[in-house]
Write an enzyme that holds these catalytic residues in place. Sequence first.
Site, short mmCIF file in Angstrom:
data_model
loop_
_atom_site.label_atom_id
_atom_site.label_comp_id
_atom_site.label_asym_id
_atom_site.label_seq_id
_atom_site.Cartn_x
_atom_site.Cartn_y
_atom_site.Cartn_z
N LYS A 175 67.41 30.06 81.76
CA LYS A 175 68.53 30.51 81.13
C LYS A 175 68.83 31.72 81.75
CE LYS A 175 66.08 29.23 76.63
NZ LYS A 175 65.71 30.00 75.29
N ARG A 230 62.53 25.55 64.38
CA ARG A 230 63.75 25.70 63.26
C ARG A 230 64.09 24.17 63.19
NH1 ARG A 230 66.82 28.99 68.15
NH2 ARG A 230 65.31 27.67 69.19
P1 ADP Z 1 61.97 30.28 74.39
O1 ADP Z 1 62.94 30.84 75.42
O2 ADP Z 1 60.75 30.41 74.83
O3 ADP Z 1 62.60 29.15 73.65
P2 ADP Z 1 63.22 32.32 72.17
O4 ADP Z 1 62.84 33.79 72.52
O5 ADP Z 1 64.26 31.50 72.25
O6 ADP Z 1 62.13 31.55 73.59
O7 ADP Z 1 62.12 31.80 71.13
C1 ADP Z 1 60.63 32.27 70.95
C2 ADP Z 1 60.16 31.34 69.77
O8 ADP Z 1 60.96 31.85 68.54
C3 ADP Z 1 60.36 29.77 69.98
O9 ADP Z 1 59.19 29.18 69.64
C4 ADP Z 1 61.42 29.48 69.27
O10 ADP Z 1 61.46 28.20 68.54
C5 ADP Z 1 61.31 30.41 68.09
N1 ADP Z 1 62.60 30.69 67.47
C6 ADP Z 1 63.76 31.13 68.03
N2 ADP Z 1 64.79 31.43 67.01
C7 ADP Z 1 64.23 31.35 65.81
C8 ADP Z 1 64.47 31.57 64.40
N3 ADP Z 1 65.87 31.74 64.25
N4 ADP Z 1 63.70 31.26 63.78
C9 ADP Z 1 62.36 30.79 63.89
N5 ADP Z 1 61.91 30.74 65.02
C10 ADP Z 1 62.81 31.04 66.11
#
Ligand code: ADP
Length: 166
Positions: A47, A95
Amino acid sequence: MSQTNQRVGIYAGSFDPPTLGHFDIIERARAKLVDKLIVVVAHNINKSSLFTVQERVDLVRKQLGKDKIEVCALDGLLVDFANKVRADVIVRGLRAVSDFDYEFQMAGMNAKLDSNIETVFLMAKENYQFISSRMVKEIAMLGGNVDVFVGSDIGSAIRSKLNNDC
Ligand code: ADP
């Protein structure tokens, strides 16, 4: 289980930027799953990031209160970090079905790398299910106000970052 019988969890992710969905998972994990939660900010090679890892660590710390939670930058493999801090569980948020494949694969591979560590999933709260860091970045880059997804402090940090970068 860690030596002190404290149940330790780590919640890892890119958090670029941290959103209300992430903070909700953090709060629920701390309330119901573990005695101590360490938030681990990882660099995601797949990313392109808006904030540096250190900036994301600072954003999470600032939001949650510096003394109230441990937030670390991840340098290396998550399972190695989990071992080092004697974590019992890796916490992840789910999600929608679209998260499942990736999360399933990652939990499976982490379990192969270290069979002592369990990954546990918390379902995203209804109000936050649709929030993703990627979409927040896209909306902000197009000039939209993202405070409703990230809170006003992180919203301001995003605006400053984008203004400085332009
Ligand atoms: P990654 O790059 O490892 O996917 P993220 O920062 O996007 O990391 O997300 C970290 C964790 O939080 C992941 O398990 C993701 O699914 C979860 N996550 C991201 N956004 C949300 C949300 N809106 N509600 C609940 N969990 C979330």
